[in-house]
Enzyme design. Structure first.
Site, mmCIF file in Angstrom:
data_model
loop_
_atom_site.group_PDB
_atom_site.id
_atom_site.type_symbol
_atom_site.label_atom_id
_atom_site.label_comp_id
_atom_site.label_asym_id
_atom_site.label_seq_id
_atom_site.Cartn_x
_atom_site.Cartn_y
_atom_site.Cartn_z
ATOM 1 C CD GLU A 157 42.466 48.292 2.615
ATOM 2 O OE1 GLU A 157 43.063 47.314 3.102
ATOM 3 O OE2 GLU A 157 42.013 48.296 1.454
ATOM 4 C CG ASP A 158 46.702 48.791 0.849
ATOM 5 O OD1 ASP A 158 45.954 49.393 0.055
ATOM 6 O OD2 ASP A 158 47.262 47.717 0.551
ATOM 7 C CG ASN B 168 32.499 44.063 7.530
ATOM 8 O OD1 ASN B 168 32.453 44.810 8.499
ATOM 9 N ND2 ASN B 168 33.343 44.244 6.548
ATOM 10 C CG ASN C 98 32.713 43.570 3.145
ATOM 11 O OD1 ASN C 98 33.563 43.794 4.001
ATOM 12 N ND2 ASN C 98 32.953 42.801 2.101
ATOM 13 C CG ASP D 122 45.264 41.982 5.226
ATOM 14 O OD1 ASP D 122 44.500 42.835 5.689
ATOM 15 O OD2 ASP D 122 45.926 42.151 4.184
ATOM 16 C CG ASP D 123 41.509 37.075 7.157
ATOM 17 O OD1 ASP D 123 42.261 37.309 6.191
ATOM 18 O OD2 ASP D 123 40.286 36.830 7.028
ATOM 19 C CG ASP D 124 45.555 36.828 3.876
ATOM 20 O OD1 ASP D 124 45.836 37.836 4.555
ATOM 21 O OD2 ASP D 124 45.366 36.858 2.645
ATOM 22 C CG LEU E 92 38.996 43.946 7.316
ATOM 23 C CD1 LEU E 92 37.775 44.487 8.048
ATOM 24 C CD2 LEU E 92 39.408 44.895 6.197
#
Length: 895
Positions: A808-809, A673, A699, A720-722, A644
Site C-alpha cells: 500500500e505504501d 481491524n 483486514n 505504523d504502530d511499531d 494502522l
C-alpha cells in the site's frame, strides 16, 4: 548558643525569602487567573453574539435549509466549547497548585516562629527546596498558560475570518435571491444566436445552491447504465427544484414527428424548452436539428452542416457506437501499450475521400508525397489514401474522409507515434471516432485545420471549451501538411510522453465509457454556470457509511486547543481549465488542495494575513523561540496521526503514550481491524489528545488511506504502530512538509532498480545514494491524496494490495509521483525502524521483497509507465552539524 542563633537567623532569612517569592508567585498567578476568566467571559459573549446574529437572519426552523451555514455554526460552537473545557481544566489544575502553595507557605510561617532543634535542619532544607521547586513549576505553568492564551487568540482570529468565496462558510442562513432573467425573448429565427444569457434561466441555478439536474427516463437505451447516472450526487428526482433538465434521445432511430411529439410532451418543456439539454446518443443528429427544439441546448456528435452555437451546444463522441466494435475493449485499468515505448512508424493515416473535389484531390496528393519525404529523412510513415472496404455507416460531409473497414487498423495505430485527423467546418462522427481510436491506441493526434473557416476548435473537438487539446496533440494548418514530417521529428521524447499521458488522462476521465461522456457533459454545463462541484466528503458520508465504523472515542472532552484547517475556501476562485486538464478532474470539490500557494511574508505583519505565528514575532529565529513558534509561510495549523494496527495491543498502547507530548497534534486516528477482540480489556491512555478508533469489516491495508471524517487537518502523519519517532523528528518533518505540501515527506527511503537479466523492476531497500520512495509507515501526506487513493486510483491497484497484503505504501508513492511528477522527500538520517518484540511484522515474511517487486511491475502495467522519480538528497535541519556561538541554542539537539 551562638551557633543556634546564627542558624535561626539564617533560617529566618531563608524563610522570608521563600515566603516573599511565593507571595510574588501567588500574586502573579491571581493576575493570570483573572485574565483567563476575562477570556472565558469574552468567549461566552462571542458565542451568544454568534447565535443571536444567526437567529436575526433567519428563524431556527429555516436554518436547516442552508446546510452549509448550519454546519459552519455547529463547528464554531464546538470549537468554542473545546476552548471553554480546556480553560476550565487549566483553572482546576492551577487552583490545586495554589492550595498546595498556600499550605507550604503556612508551614514556613509556623516554622519561622517555632524554635527548631538541630535534628530538624534536614526537614527545613526539604521544605525550602520544595518551595523553590513549586515556584519553578508555577512559573512554567504560567508561561504555558500564556502560550495557550496566545494560541486561543489566534484561533479566535481565524474564527472571525470568513473567506468571502467559501460556499461552505457563507455567513447568512437566508438564501440569496438572484434575479438574472433575460430582458427580451429571442424569436424563432434567431435561435441560432442563442446563448446562456438569452436562452437560459439563471434564476433556477443560484450560486448558493448546489447544481442539480433532473434526467428524464431513458430505459429504452441499454447502452446507458441508469443506476450509475442516478447515483450521481447532483441528480435529483424532484423536477421542480432542478437547475437543468436532461433529455436523452436517439434521433438516428426516430422520425422527426416522433421527436417533436416527445419533446413537447415533457412536463417541464413549457413550449420553449428553457434549461433543457438534449443529448443525442446517435451517430448523427440530423433529424433532431430538423425539429423545433426551442431554447434547448443540444449535445451530439455529427452536426453536419449545422454549426454548433458557441458556448451553448456541446460536441461529444457518438455514444451509440460504444456498443459496437469501433473502439477497443480497453478499460482504464489495463492500458494496452507502454507510454514510453519507441514505435515503428512516426505518422499514420488511413482513409478515403468521400467526394472527388479539388480540395480533397490536393490533400490526397500531399498525403501521398509524405512517403517520399519520409524516405529522404530516413523515417517510416504509414499512409493509405484508398480503402478496400469503406465504412458507409455514417452521414459524411462532402470534405470528409471515410473510415476504412480494416481489422488491422487498431494494431497499426499502436505502432504509430502520431496520426493525422482532418478537422472540417462542422463536427463529424468519423472525425470523433478517429480521435477516440487514437487516444485508445496511444497515438498522438495531429489536427489539420482549415484556418479559412469561421468555426473554432471549441465547435469541432469534444469538450474543447475546457479541454486543452494542445496538451494531448499537435495542431497544424493544412498549408503545413507537406512539412509535417519535419515538425514531428523535432518534437522531443519528453513532450511525446507528456502528450501521450495527457491523451490517456482525457480518455480514461471523459471518454472511456458512455456514462462518463454524459457525466462530463453535465459537468461542463455546470462549469459554464460557474457553479462549484459537489463536495466529496458529503458523498463519502452518504455512500460509504459502513466502510469503516467509528467504534470508540477517547479524551474528547479533555482536548486542549484544536485548530482544524479551513476547508472549501476556493469554491469560485479555482482555475477551471486546470481542473479539467489535470487529475483528478472537475467532478468533485475537495475540502483541501495539495498546492503550495501562500501569502507574501509581509502579510504576516501588515494585517492582510490572519492566523500566522511568526518566530520571535518576526525577529531573529534563535533556537528557543523556534521551538515555541511554528513560523513558516503558512498560518498556524496542526496535523492528525493515523495509526494502522491489527493484533498488537501492547505495542499500540506504548506508541500512544509516547505520542502524548507531540506539538501541533490535533488528534489520533486508530484504524483497528480487530478492535472488538480487545475492546473490553484494552486500557486506553488518558491525556489531552483526542483518539478516534475506527474498525473495518475486513483486514485491509488500504484502510489506512481512507479519508476519515475525523481528519479535519490538511497534514496527515501516517504511522505504523511499531514506529518509534522522537518529538523533534516529528516536529521537523511537519515543518518540512508545510513547505512541500504536494509531496510525501518521511523517514525510511527505498528505491526501484532495473534487472537487465529478466527485464523487470525490483524493489531495493539498500542504503544507496538515491531514492524514489518514502515508506508511509512514517510519513506526512496531504489529506487530498487520501481521497484520490480511495476513489480515483485504479481499482486494480487496491485489489492487488489486498491480494498480497502488502504494497500500500508503494501504491501511494506511485499515485503522488504520477500526479505531481515529483519525487518524495526524505528527512533526517533515519533509515529503518527495528521492533524486536513485534511478532506479526510484514517485513519478516520470507516473500516480502518478492511481493513488493511483483507489485512494482504490476503497477507499471496499470499506469502504462514507471511514474517513480529518483531523488539524490535528503533534508536536515538548518543548523545540523553547524557550530553556533556559546549561549545560542540550535533548532534541534540531535537532528
Amino acid at each position: 548558643m551562638r551557633s543556634y542563633f546564627s542558624w535561626s537567623l539564617c533560617g529566618c532569612r531563608a524563610g522570608k525569602l521563600c515566603t516573599n517569592s511565593c507571595k510574588r508567585g501567588r500574586s502573579f498567578y491571581l493576575l493570570v487567573l483573572i485574565a483567563i476568566l476575562i477570556l472565558l467571559l469574552c468567549t461566552s459573549l462571542y458565542k451568544n453574539n454568534v447565535c443571536m446574529t444567526h437567529q436575526s437572519y433567519q428563524p431556527s426552523g429555516k436554518c436547516h435549509q442552508n446546510i452549509d451555514c448550519c454546519l459552519r455554526l455547529e463547528a464554531r460552537v464546538e470549537k468554542l466549547r473545546s476552548i471553554k473545557a480546556a480553560i476550565q481544566n487549566d483553572i482546576k489544575v492551577l487552583s490545586s497548585r495554589r492550595f498546595q502553595l498556600d499550605h507550604d507557605v503556612a508551614k514556613l510561617k509556623l516554622l519561622k516562629h517555632t524554635p527548631l532543634m538541630n535534628g530538624d535542619n534536614h526537614n527545613q532544607d526539604k521544605l525550602s527546596c520544595q518551595c523553590e521547586k513549586d515556584s519553578q513549576i508555577l512559573r512554567k505553568t504560567i508561561l504555558h498558560q500564556r502560550s495557550q492564551i496566545a494560541l486561543q487568540n489566534d484561533l479566535l482570529a481565524n474564527l472571525h475570518q470568513t473567506p468571502a468565496n467559501a460556499q461552505h462558510q457563507l455567513p447568512h442562513c437566508k438564501p440569496i435571491n438572484i434575479n438574472l432573467t433575460w430582458k427580451s425573448e429571442p424569436s424563432k429565427k434567431s435561435l441560432r444566436d442563442c446563448n446562456l444569457q438569452r436562452c437560459f434561466r439563471y434564476d433556477r441555478c443560484p450560486i448558493n445552491k448546489i447544481f442539480t439536474a433532473y434526467i428524464y427516463s431513458y430505459d429504452n437505451y441499454s447502452i446507458l447504465n441508469s443506476r450509475n447516472l442516478q447515483s450521481l450526487p447532483f441528480v435529483t428526482r424532484n423536477a421542480s427544484n432542478a437547475c437543468l433538465y436532461v433529455v436523452i434521445v436517439n434521433s438516428t432511430a426516430a422520425t422527426q414527428t416522433n421527436l417533436h411529439r416527445y419533446l413537447h410532451s415533457l412536463p417541464s418543456w413549457h413550449q420553449h424548452g428553457k434549461n433543457h439539454l438534449l443529448i443525442d446518443i446517435g451517430w448523427t443528429i440530423k433529424n433532431l436539428l430538423a425539429v423545433n427544439v426551442g431554447y434547448a441546448m443540444v449535445a451530439g456528435a455529427n452536426f453536419a452542416s449545422f454549426m454548433p452555437r458557441m458556448k451553448f451546444d456541446i460536441v461529444i463522441p457518438p455514444i451509440q457506437l460504444y456498443s459496437k466494435s469501433y473502439f477497443m475493449n480497453v478499460t482504464p485499468l489495463q492500458p494496452q501499450f507502454a507510454i514510453t515505448l519507441q514505435r515503428e512508424y512516426l505518422l499514420h493515416f488511413q482513409g478515403q475521400a468521400m467526394t472527388n473535389n479539388s480540395i480533397n484531390q490536393h490533400l490526397q496528393s500531399q498525403l501521398n508525397s509524405l512517403s517520399t519525404i519520409a524516405k529522404s529523412i530516413e523515417i517510416k510513415v504509414d499512409i493509405q489514401t484508398q480503402c478496400r472496404n469503406m465504412n458507409k455507416l455514417y452521414y459524411y460531409h462532402k470534405f470528409e474522409w471515410s473510415l476504412c473497414v480494416d481489422n488491422s487498423y487498431i494494431k497499426r495505430l499502436q505502432k504509430s507515434t502520431f496520426t493525422i485527423i482532418f478537422l472540417h467546418s462542422a463536427p463529424c462522427a468519423s472525425t470523433l471516432v478517429r480521435l477516440i481510436q487514437a487516444l485508445v491506441s496511444g497515438s498522438i493526434p495531429v489536427f489539420i485545420t482549415d484556418y479559412s473557416s469561421r468555426i473554432t476548435l471549441d465547435q469541432i473537438l469534444p469538450l474543447a471549451e475546457y479541454l486543452d487539446w494542445n496538451l494531448a496533440g499537435v495542431i497544424l494548418p493544412s498549408v503545413r501538411l507537406p512539412e509535417i514530417a519535419k515538425v514531428l521529428v523535432s518534437i522531443p521524447n519528453s513532450d511525446i510522453v507528456k502528450k501521450r499521458s495527457q491523451g490517456q488522462f482525457f480518455y480514461h476521465t471523459y471518454f472511456s465509457k458512455s456514462d462518463k461522456i454524459l457525466h462530463a457533459t453535465l459537468a461542463l454545463l455546470r462549469t459554464r454556470l460557474q457553479l462549484p462541484a459537489h463536495p466529496i466528503d458529503q458523498y463519502v458520508q452518504k455512500h460509504y457509511p459502513d466502510k469503516l465504523t467509528l467504534a470508540h472515542t477517547i479524551n474528547i472532552n479533555k482536548a486542549n486547543l484544536l485548530i482544524p484547517s479551513l476547508s472549501y475556501v476556493r469554491n469560485f476562485s479555482s482555475n477551471w481549465y486546470n481542473m479539467w486538464n489535470n487529475a483528478p478532474g472537475p467532478y468533485w470539490r475537495y475540502p483541501f488542495n495539495a498546492d503550495n500557494t501562500f501569502l507574501p511574508t509581509d502579510s504576516q505583519f501588515n494585517g492582510f494575513g490572519k492566523g500566522f505565528q511568526p518566530i520571535n514575532g518576526g525577529g531573529t529565529a534563535f533556537g528557543k523561540s523556534f521551538n515555541r513558534h511554528l513560523g513558516g509561510n503558512y498560518p498556524l495549523e496542526q496535523f492528525t496521526i493515523v495509526i494502522l494496527t491489527h493484533n498488537r495491543p501492547k505495542i499500540l498502547r506504548q506508541r500512544l503514550i509516547h505520542l502524548s507530548n507531540i506539538s501541533y497534534l490535533n488528534k489520533i486516528v486508530v484504524v483497528w481491524n480487530e478492535y472488538d477482540k480487545y475492546a473490553k480489556t484494552f486500557q486506553w491512555p488518558h491525556f489531552d489528545i483526542p483518539i478516534y478508533i475506527y474498525k473495518s469489516k475486513r483486514n485491509s491495508l488500504n484502510d489506512r488511506f481512507f479519508p476519515f471524517d475525523a481528519i479535519d487537518t490538511e497534514a496527515v502523519l501516517s504511522l505504523d504502530d511499531d514506529v518509534d519517532l522522537s518529538a523533534d523528528e516529528i516536529d521537523f518533518a511537519f515543518r518540512v512538509w508545510r513547505e512541500s505540501r504536494d509531496r510525501i515527506v518521511g523517514f525510511p527511503a527505498r528505491h526501484h532498480t532495473w534487472n537487465h537479466a529478466v527485464k523487470k523492476w525490483s524493489y531495493d531497500s539498500n542504503k544507496t545514494c538515491q531514492l524514489s520512495m518514502v515508506l508511509t509507515g512514517a510519513a506526512f501526506i496531504h489529506k487530498h491524496y487520501l481521497f484520490l487513493y480511495t476513489f480515483t486510483m485504479p481499482e486494480l491497484i487496491r485489489k492487488k494490495v489486498d491480494d498480497v497484503m502488502n504494497c500500500e505504501d508503494i501504491a501511494m508513492n506511485f499515485l503522488i509521483s504520477h500526479i505531481t511528477g515529483k519525487p518524495p522527500i526524505k528527512v533526517t538520517s533515519r533509515w529503518n525502524f527495528s521492533c524486536p518484540t513485534c511478532e506479526n511484522a510484514l517485513t519478516k515474511d520470507r516473500d516480502h521483497f518478492q511481493k513488493r517487486s511483483s507489485c512494482i511491475n504490476y503497477f507499471v502495467q496499470v499506469y502504462g509507465y514507471m511514474p517513480l522519480i529518483f531523488s539524490q538528497y535528503r533534508v536536515d535541519s538548518i543548523l545540523y552539524r553547524t557550530a553556533v556561538p556559546n549561549g545560542q541554542q540550535k533548532c534541534y539537539k540531535l537532528i
